[in-house]
Design a protein around this motif. Sequence first.
Motif, short mmCIF file in Angstrom:
data_model
loop_
_atom_site.label_atom_id
_atom_site.label_comp_id
_atom_site.label_asym_id
_atom_site.label_seq_id
_atom_site.Cartn_x
_atom_site.Cartn_y
_atom_site.Cartn_z
N SER A 39 0.86 -1.18 0.00
CA SER A 39 0.00 0.00 0.00
C SER A 39 0.90 1.22 0.00
O SER A 39 1.77 1.37 0.86
CB SER A 39 -0.92 0.00 1.23
OG SER A 39 -1.62 1.22 1.32
N SER A 40 0.70 2.10 -0.97
CA SER A 40 1.53 3.30 -1.07
C SER A 40 1.29 4.22 0.13
O SER A 40 2.20 4.95 0.55
CB SER A 40 1.24 4.03 -2.38
OG SER A 40 -0.14 4.33 -2.48
N VAL A 41 0.10 4.22 0.70
CA VAL A 41 -0.18 5.05 1.87
C VAL A 41 0.63 4.55 3.06
O VAL A 41 1.25 5.34 3.80
CB VAL A 41 -1.69 5.05 2.18
CG1 VAL A 41 -1.96 5.83 3.47
CG2 VAL A 41 -2.48 5.66 1.04
N ASP A 42 0.63 3.22 3.28
CA ASP A 42 1.39 2.66 4.40
C ASP A 42 2.89 2.92 4.25
O ASP A 42 3.58 3.23 5.22
CB ASP A 42 1.14 1.15 4.49
CG ASP A 42 -0.30 0.84 4.88
OD1 ASP A 42 -0.97 1.75 5.41
OD2 ASP A 42 -0.74 -0.30 4.62
N ASP A 43 3.40 2.80 3.03
CA ASP A 43 4.82 3.04 2.81
C ASP A 43 5.18 4.51 3.05
O ASP A 43 6.24 4.81 3.62
CB ASP A 43 5.20 2.64 1.38
CG ASP A 43 5.08 1.14 1.16
OD1 ASP A 43 4.91 0.41 2.16
OD2 ASP A 43 5.14 0.69 0.00
N ALA A 44 4.30 5.43 2.62
CA ALA A 44 4.57 6.86 2.84
C ALA A 44 4.55 7.18 4.33
O ALA A 44 5.41 7.93 4.84
CB ALA A 44 3.55 7.70 2.09
N ARG A 45 3.60 6.63 5.07
CA ARG A 45 3.54 6.87 6.51
C ARG A 45 4.76 6.27 7.21
O ARG A 45 5.33 6.87 8.14
CB ARG A 45 2.27 6.26 7.08
CG ARG A 45 1.02 7.06 6.75
CD ARG A 45 -0.22 6.31 7.18
NE ARG A 45 -1.43 7.13 6.99
CZ ARG A 45 -2.67 6.65 7.08
NH1 ARG A 45 -2.86 5.36 7.38
NH2 ARG A 45 -3.71 7.45 6.89
#
Length: 413
Positions: free
Chosen positions: A370-376
């Motif tokens: 998940s790109s959101v999880d990686d960014a966080r």
Amino acid sequence: MAVFLTKNAKAEMRRRRRKKEMAETAKNGVNGHDEDGAKTTQQSHANAVDSRQPSSSSLGKKRSAEQISSNGQCNQDEGGDSHNGGSNKVAKLDKHRSLTIIVPSELTSKESKKFRKDERRKARAQGISDDKITFVSKNGSINASNNSDTRKTNKNSTDPENEEHTENNNNINKPKKSFPRINDLLNQHAQQQQQQLQLRKHRLSNSTSSNIPSALKQKYIAIDCEMVGIGPTSTKSALARASAVDYDGNILLDTFVRVPERVTDFRTSVSGVRPKDISVKNVNAMDPEEVRNKIGKLLLGKILVGHALKNDLDALMITHPRGDMRDTARYKPFMRATGRSGGKLRPRKLRDLVWEELGKRIQVEGESHSSVDDARASMELFRCVRERWEKELEGKGGGGKRRKTAKKKESIK
């Protein structure tokens, strides 16, 4: 029919023959036939010498049992006389069956060893044990080999007391190796994990955003992108999803991107992108140009945070000042030393860094990314080392090309 005898049988036959000849000689002397007895004795000695020195014609032939017994008896008598009357070695047999043997001084160490071995064998044949044999040199000193022989005899002895004493000495000299138990190792590993978790919690508590002013928080934005494969070999990547979060992890942008070219590999197991997510019919998806403009506006004048930012910027087809980038894949404390001397640093996976530094699991095998999880996760890693990272940049005169050019303009003014 030829008869072949063993060594012991031949020696016994020679002994009997010699004894018989001596009995006949003594009998002739008692009856008054001295001359005939002397002749007989001389003749027997001559026969013995002749039998001891075989002719050239008989060397290649097999001898009968009588010839062997007569020849061996003479050799044994002469050998026994030379042994008893020789000056090199003297044997004394006392009533306790102990034997003292003189070792010739002209023998080398190897020859003396062989000499002792032969004499010990002869003593065993006479019924004398090895511990009753003593080797003495000509000057009267006891030979050093007796001690080693005694040690060997003691080692070979079956005395239970000696065995217990030897075992005790071995236990004293060689202590037992202690190996840890598997339960102790597991407990130690569990304690180490507990300490690591406490350390991670301490880091997270120190990096909380409550102590940072809101104006400083707004300077940082983290992004991450997911790509799909295009082209005949699927090695070329195209943007399929883009995500951006702020300093606290709040989502600023998260959208799928329509791919204008034909997709040859969706990489669903890694990217989590399905064909319907990036199809033209999907109303919620954006065009690449629209996503590029939105990300560009968000990053204007901000500090970009992420992991392996070069790949994300290439997929977005945008650039950002190097001095305003905080790439956790290129931060030296997060990199792995390789090479023989450990001087070459290589970037590590975001999954491993998050687990070691934060104690969290992301990008689990079998689950899509998940790109959101990686960014966080990238933003949380940065928050743990933000103060130290920024101080290092200030010490190096950081700020990138943009800040350097600004300083030059001020100096020109």
